[in-house]
Design a protein around this motif. Structure first.
Motif, PDB file in Angstrom:
ATOM      1  N   VAL A 101       0.833  -1.208   0.000  1.00  0.00           N
ATOM      2  CA  VAL A 101       0.000   0.000   0.000  1.00  0.00           C
ATOM      3  C   VAL A 101       0.864   1.254   0.000  1.00  0.00           C
ATOM      4  O   VAL A 101       0.563   2.234  -0.698  1.00  0.00           O
ATOM      5  N   ALA A 102       1.935   1.242   0.766  1.00  0.00           N
ATOM      6  CA  ALA A 102       2.782   2.433   0.897  1.00  0.00           C
ATOM      7  C   ALA A 102       3.343   2.884  -0.442  1.00  0.00           C
ATOM      8  O   ALA A 102       3.484   4.090  -0.699  1.00  0.00           O
ATOM      9  N   ASN A 103       3.670   1.929  -1.321  1.00  0.00           N
ATOM     10  CA  ASN A 103       4.246   2.257  -2.626  1.00  0.00           C
ATOM     11  C   ASN A 103       3.257   2.109  -3.779  1.00  0.00           C
ATOM     12  O   ASN A 103       3.640   2.222  -4.951  1.00  0.00           O
ATOM     13  N   SER A 104       1.998   1.819  -3.438  1.00  0.00           N
ATOM     14  CA  SER A 104       0.935   1.685  -4.451  1.00  0.00           C
ATOM     15  C   SER A 104       1.296   0.674  -5.527  1.00  0.00           C
ATOM     16  O   SER A 104       1.127   0.921  -6.737  1.00  0.00           O
ATOM     17  N   THR A 105       1.799  -0.490  -5.112  1.00  0.00           N
ATOM     18  CA  THR A 105       2.170  -1.547  -6.047  1.00  0.00           C
ATOM     19  C   THR A 105       1.727  -2.903  -5.506  1.00  0.00           C
ATOM     20  O   THR A 105       1.374  -3.038  -4.324  1.00  0.00           O
ATOM     21  N   ALA A 106       1.771  -3.896  -6.377  1.00  0.00           N
ATOM     22  CA  ALA A 106       1.493  -5.275  -5.960  1.00  0.00           C
ATOM     23  C   ALA A 106       2.260  -6.218  -6.872  1.00  0.00           C
ATOM     24  O   ALA A 106       2.250  -6.046  -8.096  1.00  0.00           O
ATOM     25  N   TRP A 107       2.950  -7.186  -6.276  1.00  0.00           N
ATOM     26  CA  TRP A 107       3.563  -8.277  -7.044  1.00  0.00           C
ATOM     27  C   TRP A 107       2.546  -9.411  -7.111  1.00  0.00           C
ATOM     28  O   TRP A 107       2.036  -9.859  -6.091  1.00  0.00           O
ATOM     29  N   VAL A 108       2.258  -9.873  -8.310  1.00  0.00           N
ATOM     30  CA  VAL A 108       1.254 -10.912  -8.517  1.00  0.00           C
ATOM     31  C   VAL A 108       1.862 -12.034  -9.334  1.00  0.00           C
ATOM     32  O   VAL A 108       2.344 -11.806 -10.449  1.00  0.00           O
ATOM     33  N   GLN A 109       1.857 -13.255  -8.805  1.00  0.00           N
ATOM     34  CA  GLN A 109       2.379 -14.387  -9.552  1.00  0.00           C
ATOM     35  C   GLN A 109       1.449 -14.754 -10.700  1.00  0.00           C
ATOM     36  O   GLN A 109       0.257 -14.445 -10.700  1.00  0.00           O
ATOM     37  N   ALA A 110       2.007 -15.437 -11.680  1.00  0.00           N
ATOM     38  CA  ALA A 110       1.348 -15.622 -12.972  1.00  0.00           C
ATOM     39  C   ALA A 110       0.063 -16.427 -12.912  1.00  0.00           C
ATOM     40  O   ALA A 110      -0.766 -16.342 -13.822  1.00  0.00           O
ATOM     41  N   GLY A 111      -0.141 -17.222 -11.869  1.00  0.00           N
ATOM     42  CA  GLY A 111      -1.327 -18.067 -11.814  1.00  0.00           C
ATOM     43  C   GLY A 111      -2.538 -17.440 -11.165  1.00  0.00           C
ATOM     44  O   GLY A 111      -3.612 -18.044 -11.138  1.00  0.00           O
ATOM     45  N   ALA A 112      -2.413 -16.231 -10.639  1.00  0.00           N
ATOM     46  CA  ALA A 112      -3.531 -15.588  -9.948  1.00  0.00           C
ATOM     47  C   ALA A 112      -4.614 -15.145 -10.927  1.00  0.00           C
ATOM     48  O   ALA A 112      -4.334 -14.818 -12.081  1.00  0.00           O
ATOM     49  N   ALA A 113      -5.846 -15.128 -10.465  1.00  0.00           N
ATOM     50  CA  ALA A 113      -6.967 -14.609 -11.251  1.00  0.00           C
ATOM     51  C   ALA A 113      -7.260 -13.171 -10.828  1.00  0.00           C
ATOM     52  O   ALA A 113      -6.893 -12.740  -9.738  1.00  0.00           O
ATOM     53  N   LEU A 114      -7.943 -12.436 -11.703  1.00  0.00           N
ATOM     54  CA  LEU A 114      -8.234 -11.037 -11.409  1.00  0.00           C
ATOM     55  C   LEU A 114      -9.016 -10.881 -10.112  1.00  0.00           C
ATOM     56  O   LEU A 114      -8.770  -9.948  -9.334  1.00  0.00           O
ATOM     57  N   GLY A 115      -9.962 -11.777  -9.875  1.00  0.00           N
ATOM     58  CA  GLY A 115     -10.750 -11.678  -8.654  1.00  0.00           C
ATOM     59  C   GLY A 115      -9.898 -11.786  -7.403  1.00  0.00           C
ATOM     60  O   GLY A 115     -10.147 -11.092  -6.405  1.00  0.00           O
ATOM     61  N   GLU A 116      -8.877 -12.626  -7.451  1.00  0.00           N
ATOM     62  CA  GLU A 116      -7.970 -12.753  -6.319  1.00  0.00           C
ATOM     63  C   GLU A 116      -7.169 -11.475  -6.108  1.00  0.00           C
ATOM     64  O   GLU A 116      -6.896 -11.072  -4.969  1.00  0.00           O
ATOM     65  N   VAL A 117      -6.798 -10.828  -7.206  1.00  0.00           N
ATOM     66  CA  VAL A 117      -6.075  -9.558  -7.106  1.00  0.00           C
ATOM     67  C   VAL A 117      -6.964  -8.503  -6.456  1.00  0.00           C
ATOM     68  O   VAL A 117      -6.557  -7.803  -5.520  1.00  0.00           O
ATOM     69  N   TYR A 118      -8.202  -8.392  -6.932  1.00  0.00           N
ATOM     70  CA  TYR A 118      -9.124  -7.409  -6.372  1.00  0.00           C
ATOM     71  C   TYR A 118      -9.362  -7.647  -4.883  1.00  0.00           C
ATOM     72  O   TYR A 118      -9.349  -6.715  -4.080  1.00  0.00           O
ATOM     73  N   TYR A 119      -9.591  -8.900  -4.531  1.00  0.00           N
ATOM     74  CA  TYR A 119      -9.864  -9.226  -3.131  1.00  0.00           C
ATOM     75  C   TYR A 119      -8.657  -8.914  -2.250  1.00  0.00           C
ATOM     76  O   TYR A 119      -8.808  -8.326  -1.164  1.00  0.00           O
ATOM     77  N   SER A 120      -7.470  -9.270  -2.708  1.00  0.00           N
ATOM     78  CA  SER A 120      -6.258  -9.029  -1.925  1.00  0.00           C
ATOM     79  C   SER A 120      -6.034  -7.533  -1.693  1.00  0.00           C
ATOM     80  O   SER A 120      -5.664  -7.117  -0.589  1.00  0.00           O
ATOM     81  N   ILE A 121      -6.279  -6.729  -2.715  1.00  0.00           N
ATOM     82  CA  ILE A 121      -6.136  -5.282  -2.555  1.00  0.00           C
ATOM     83  C   ILE A 121      -7.147  -4.755  -1.545  1.00  0.00           C
ATOM     84  O   ILE A 121      -6.822  -3.942  -0.675  1.00  0.00           O
ATOM     85  N   SER A 122      -8.391  -5.231  -1.658  1.00  0.00           N
ATOM     86  CA  SER A 122      -9.459  -4.731  -0.778  1.00  0.00           C
ATOM     87  C   SER A 122      -9.232  -5.078   0.683  1.00  0.00           C
ATOM     88  O   SER A 122      -9.773  -4.416   1.571  1.00  0.00           O
TER      89      SER A 122
END
Length: 295
Positions: free
Chosen positions: A73-94
């Motif tokens: 959050v501090a740097n407004s970034t996220a490392w996401v491994q290649a197998g993740a789905a968009l929904g998982e990204v959204y949920y993790s951010i939230s």
């Protein structure tokens, strides 16, 4: 197939293990003239279905278990491994913040790799561009089995893998994403119009208004064929699905001035968190528990 990589390992350990396995696969199979294809989630399922009809033998690398997501959050970034789905990204951010998000697509089951490799249409693109525009770094394995990042690869390669089909050039192991600022509450609405209700005229106005209207507003249109009432006569229904980066107090006057034909009223507007918009446009109600995005 690398579906057995342990997803419970820490991010750096699982990525290292994957890299070692991939390097072996590339160096072992390449001299044998076997293609290498990669995918995760639905993409991997499609590859399995078509494997029986392939013209040449190939090795499939399945990233389904490589789905670690590290939100900074501090740097407004996220490392996401290649197998993740968009929904998982959204949920993790939230789970970390309500004021940052990733400008990606509406289907939560789509894999991050295929989505970014193809460019990435989404509901925030008028303001922040495509999903691929918001990739700031990668972990990438080339045909020689070497691991590259943005600083060690040619700029043309970094440009190409973000929209040109990443698997055409090698294998992306992980993506570093830029998270963009969003309000704590945004406004969503859906307006349905049939041809008989003036959908054609409203669609024409949509095409002239949207290029110049406030970039905080995004409207996508879905079209459906259906019967008129209980008859066999056909019509087309258009669903104007809108999301505005602000409250209805600002949205309503904006549309009344520039797009009154759409007739958006406060009664059909809903102010929600950004993660709830992913529920709505993903086919769920905004009251659905957000955990469903990660499943």
């Amino acid at each position: 197939m690398l579906g057995s990589i342990n997803p419970t390992l820490p991010n750096h350990q699982s990525l290292l293990l994957l890299s070692m396995n991939l390097r072996f696969e590339l160096l072992f199979y390449a001299p044998r003239n076997m293609d290498t294809r990669s995918g995760s989630g639905p993409e991997a399922m499609i590859l399995r279905v078509f494997s029986s009809t392939a013209d040449v033998p190939f090795v499939m690398i399945d990233f389904t278990n490589m789905r670690s997501i590290d939100v900074d959050v501090a740097n407004s970034t996220a490392w996401v491994q290649a197998g993740a789905a968009l929904g998982e990204v959204y949920y993790s951010i939230s789970q970390k913040t309500d004021t940052l998000y990733f400008p990606a697509g509406v289907c939560p089951s789509v894999g991050i790799g295929g989505y970014l490799g193809g460019g990435g249409y989404g509901n925030l693109m008028r303001k922040y561009g495509l999903g691929a525009d918001n990739v700031v770094d990668v972990r990438f394995m080339d045909v020689n089995g070497d691991i590259l990042d943005r600083s060690s690869m040619r700029k043309e390669l970094f440009w190409a893998i973000r929209g040109g089909g990443a698997s055409s050039f090698g294998i992306v192991l992980a993506w570093k994403l830029r998270l963009v600022p969003v309000p704590e509450l945004v406004t969503v609405f859906v307006v349905d119009k049939t041809l008989e209700e003036g959908a054609t005229e409203i669609f024409h106005k949509f095409q002239t208004v949207m290029p110049n209207i406030d970039r905080n507003l995004h409207i996508r249109i879905q079209m459906f064929g259906e019967n008129i009432g209980n008859t066999t006569k056909k019509t087309i229904r258009m669903a104007f699905e809108g999301i505005y980066q602000g409250t209805s107090d600002t949205l309503i006057p904006l549309l009344e001035e520039y797009f009154p034909e759409l007739n958006v009223t406060r009664e059909i507007c809903e102010e929600v968190k950004m993660v709830q918009t992913s529920l709505l446009f993903g086919g769920f109600s905004t009251s659905t528990p957000t955990e469903i995005l990660a499943n």
